[in-house]
Design a protein around this motif. Structure first.
Motif, PDB file in Angstrom:
ATOM      1  N   VAL A 170       0.878  -1.088  -0.158  1.00 28.30           N
ATOM      2  CA  VAL A 170       0.049   0.046  -0.008  1.00 28.30           C
ATOM      3  C   VAL A 170       0.959   1.143   0.058  1.00 28.30           C
ATOM      4  O   VAL A 170       1.897   1.277   0.605  1.00 28.30           O
ATOM      5  CB  VAL A 170      -1.006  -0.032   1.122  1.00 28.30           C
ATOM      6  CG1 VAL A 170      -1.809   1.412   1.351  1.00 28.30           C
ATOM      7  CG2 VAL A 170      -1.890  -1.110   1.088  1.00 28.30           C
ATOM      8  N   GLU A 171       0.449   2.304  -0.873  1.00 32.25           N
ATOM      9  CA  GLU A 171       1.308   3.445  -0.910  1.00 32.25           C
ATOM     10  C   GLU A 171       1.060   4.383   0.441  1.00 32.25           C
ATOM     11  O   GLU A 171      -0.304   4.454   0.697  1.00 32.25           O
ATOM     12  CB  GLU A 171       1.020   4.290  -2.048  1.00 32.25           C
ATOM     13  CG  GLU A 171       1.744   5.462  -2.240  1.00 32.25           C
ATOM     14  CD  GLU A 171       1.519   6.391  -3.576  1.00 32.25           C
ATOM     15  OE1 GLU A 171       1.633   7.583  -3.515  1.00 32.25           O
ATOM     16  OE2 GLU A 171       0.746   5.601  -4.407  1.00 32.25           O
ATOM     17  N   VAL A 172       2.204   4.667   1.272  1.00 25.48           N
ATOM     18  CA  VAL A 172       1.893   5.268   2.458  1.00 25.48           C
ATOM     19  C   VAL A 172       2.475   6.494   2.452  1.00 25.48           C
ATOM     20  O   VAL A 172       2.101   7.375   3.586  1.00 25.48           O
ATOM     21  CB  VAL A 172       2.516   4.479   3.495  1.00 25.48           C
ATOM     22  CG1 VAL A 172       1.680   3.126   3.685  1.00 25.48           C
ATOM     23  CG2 VAL A 172       3.862   4.365   3.413  1.00 25.48           C
ATOM     24  N   GLY A 173       2.863   7.130   1.330  1.00 22.30           N
ATOM     25  CA  GLY A 173       3.409   8.460   1.552  1.00 22.30           C
ATOM     26  C   GLY A 173       4.331   8.764   0.280  1.00 22.30           C
ATOM     27  O   GLY A 173       4.954   7.890  -0.504  1.00 22.30           O
ATOM     28  N   GLU A 174       4.875   9.935   0.295  1.00 21.07           N
ATOM     29  CA  GLU A 174       5.884  10.465  -0.819  1.00 21.07           C
ATOM     30  C   GLU A 174       6.622  11.253  -0.163  1.00 21.07           C
ATOM     31  O   GLU A 174       6.446  12.216   0.813  1.00 21.07           O
ATOM     32  CB  GLU A 174       5.431  10.638  -2.096  1.00 21.07           C
ATOM     33  CG  GLU A 174       4.275  11.922  -2.160  1.00 21.07           C
ATOM     34  CD  GLU A 174       3.930  11.958  -3.648  1.00 21.07           C
ATOM     35  OE1 GLU A 174       3.973  13.277  -3.888  1.00 21.07           O
ATOM     36  OE2 GLU A 174       3.482  11.091  -4.140  1.00 21.07           O
ATOM     37  N   GLY A 175       7.920  11.830  -0.715  1.00 24.94           N
ATOM     38  CA  GLY A 175       9.042  12.543  -0.348  1.00 24.94           C
ATOM     39  C   GLY A 175       9.609  12.983  -1.514  1.00 24.94           C
ATOM     40  O   GLY A 175       9.457  12.505  -2.364  1.00 24.94           O
ATOM     41  N   SER A 176      10.473  13.897  -1.118  1.00 30.06           N
ATOM     42  CA  SER A 176      11.392  14.473  -2.273  1.00 30.06           C
ATOM     43  C   SER A 176      12.894  14.077  -1.773  1.00 30.06           C
ATOM     44  O   SER A 176      13.406  14.410  -0.608  1.00 30.06           O
ATOM     45  CB  SER A 176      11.244  15.942  -2.253  1.00 30.06           C
ATOM     46  OG  SER A 176      11.924  16.574  -3.137  1.00 30.06           O
ATOM     47  N   ILE A 177      13.649  13.899  -2.887  1.00 29.98           N
ATOM     48  CA  ILE A 177      15.046  13.341  -2.578  1.00 29.98           C
ATOM     49  C   ILE A 177      15.943  14.375  -3.655  1.00 29.98           C
ATOM     50  O   ILE A 177      15.507  14.273  -4.793  1.00 29.98           O
ATOM     51  CB  ILE A 177      15.470  11.943  -2.770  1.00 29.98           C
ATOM     52  CG1 ILE A 177      15.333  11.409  -4.333  1.00 29.98           C
ATOM     53  CG2 ILE A 177      14.959  11.283  -1.378  1.00 29.98           C
ATOM     54  CD1 ILE A 177      15.985   9.839  -4.349  1.00 29.98           C
ATOM     55  N   TYR A 186      13.782  14.356  -7.103  1.00 37.08           N
ATOM     56  CA  TYR A 186      12.760  13.409  -7.738  1.00 37.08           C
ATOM     57  C   TYR A 186      11.791  13.252  -6.501  1.00 37.08           C
ATOM     58  O   TYR A 186      11.994  13.111  -5.213  1.00 37.08           O
ATOM     59  CB  TYR A 186      13.465  12.011  -7.960  1.00 37.08           C
ATOM     60  CG  TYR A 186      14.289  12.126  -9.096  1.00 37.08           C
ATOM     61  CD1 TYR A 186      13.518  12.018 -10.442  1.00 37.08           C
ATOM     62  CD2 TYR A 186      15.711  12.354  -9.302  1.00 37.08           C
ATOM     63  CE1 TYR A 186      14.326  12.073 -11.595  1.00 37.08           C
ATOM     64  CE2 TYR A 186      16.465  12.607 -10.317  1.00 37.08           C
ATOM     65  CZ  TYR A 186      15.710  12.260 -11.737  1.00 37.08           C
ATOM     66  OH  TYR A 186      16.521  12.463 -12.784  1.00 37.08           O
ATOM     67  N   ILE A 187      10.646  12.672  -6.730  1.00 40.62           N
ATOM     68  CA  ILE A 187       9.777  12.170  -5.931  1.00 40.62           C
ATOM     69  C   ILE A 187      10.095  10.745  -5.557  1.00 40.62           C
ATOM     70  O   ILE A 187      10.289   9.893  -6.404  1.00 40.62           O
ATOM     71  CB  ILE A 187       8.275  12.237  -6.316  1.00 40.62           C
ATOM     72  CG1 ILE A 187       7.995  13.730  -6.766  1.00 40.62           C
ATOM     73  CG2 ILE A 187       7.228  11.804  -5.589  1.00 40.62           C
ATOM     74  CD1 ILE A 187       8.013  14.855  -5.691  1.00 40.62           C
ATOM     75  N   GLU A 188      10.020  10.359  -4.351  1.00 42.57           N
ATOM     76  CA  GLU A 188      10.248   9.050  -3.608  1.00 42.57           C
ATOM     77  C   GLU A 188       8.845   8.596  -3.114  1.00 42.57           C
ATOM     78  O   GLU A 188       8.107   9.464  -2.278  1.00 42.57           O
ATOM     79  CB  GLU A 188      11.284   8.985  -2.374  1.00 42.57           C
ATOM     80  CG  GLU A 188      11.744   7.509  -2.347  1.00 42.57           C
ATOM     81  CD  GLU A 188      12.815   7.668  -1.256  1.00 42.57           C
ATOM     82  OE1 GLU A 188      13.338   6.298  -1.090  1.00 42.57           O
ATOM     83  OE2 GLU A 188      13.116   8.698  -0.544  1.00 42.57           O
TER      84      GLU A 188
END
Length: 195
Positions: A170-177, A186-188
């Motif tokens: 399940v996708e639980v979030g995203e961040g930026s690296i 980029y979006i992680e």
């Protein structure tokens, strides 16, 4: 993908684990799937791992530059990592050939992270990553008795996103690296699979 005890029992019949005396084998098993094997790394695997880490396509999927260190320096690094008892590293074998690497690491809060790479480009898009991740998840949740397996991938790595989705993550979030590969942001995307 596991949907309950019946599926888990069927998977346990399909997956055979064995003890093996290798680099850190006293607590690591062989994991056998339908078409591949996950086994502890040995020194002879260094050159394969080195070639995979020098592959620009694999590096870009992870926001990294291909490694530039010498083979002898890389050998020391690989062997040290493979002996690290806080990480469980497996070589993915297809047709008795080293074909990739799978890792369980960052054991905390009742779970761990997973990482995977299929080395030879000719073996990508054949379902090997899905099968290897399924074996890792089963091992982590039912052999190591963890509650959750976490994974992440960059937003442009649709292959890995499909693997996670196919296997019930399940996708639980995203961040930026900030990528060390090309100095771009980029979006992680973060995923979880719970027992």
């Amino acid at each position: 993908m596991f949907t309950g005890d019946a599926d888990h029992a069927a998977t346990n019949r399909r997956i055979r684990t064995e003890r093996r005396d290798e680099i850190h084998a006293e607590d690591t098993n062989l994991l056998r799937g339908e078409t591949l094997l996950l086994r502890p790394p040995v020194e002879a695997d260094v050159e394969f791992a080195y070639s995979w880490d020098r592959d620009p396509e694999l590096a870009a999927w992870n926001g990294r530059s291909p490694i530039k260190s010498s083979l002898s320096a890389a050998r020391r690094d690989y062997l040290a990592r493979w002996r690290d008892r806080s990480v469980k590293t497996f070589i993915i074998e297809v047709d008795d050939e080293p074909s990739g690497m799978a890792t369980l690491y960052d054991f905390r809060k009742g779970g761990c992270e997973l990482g995977i790479k299929i080395g030879p480009s000719s073996l990508r898009n054949h379902g090997y990553a899905s099968e290897a991740v399924e074996l890792l998840v089963d091992y982590a949740l039912y052999t190591l008795d963890l509650a959750v397996v976490r994974g992440s991938t960059l937003s442009h790595n649709r292959r890995m996103q499909r693997v996670f989705e196919k296997l019930g993550f399940v996708e639980v979030g995203e961040g930026s690296i900030l990528s060390r590969y090309d100095n771009r942001r980029y979006i992680e995307i973060f995923y979880e699979r719970r027992r």
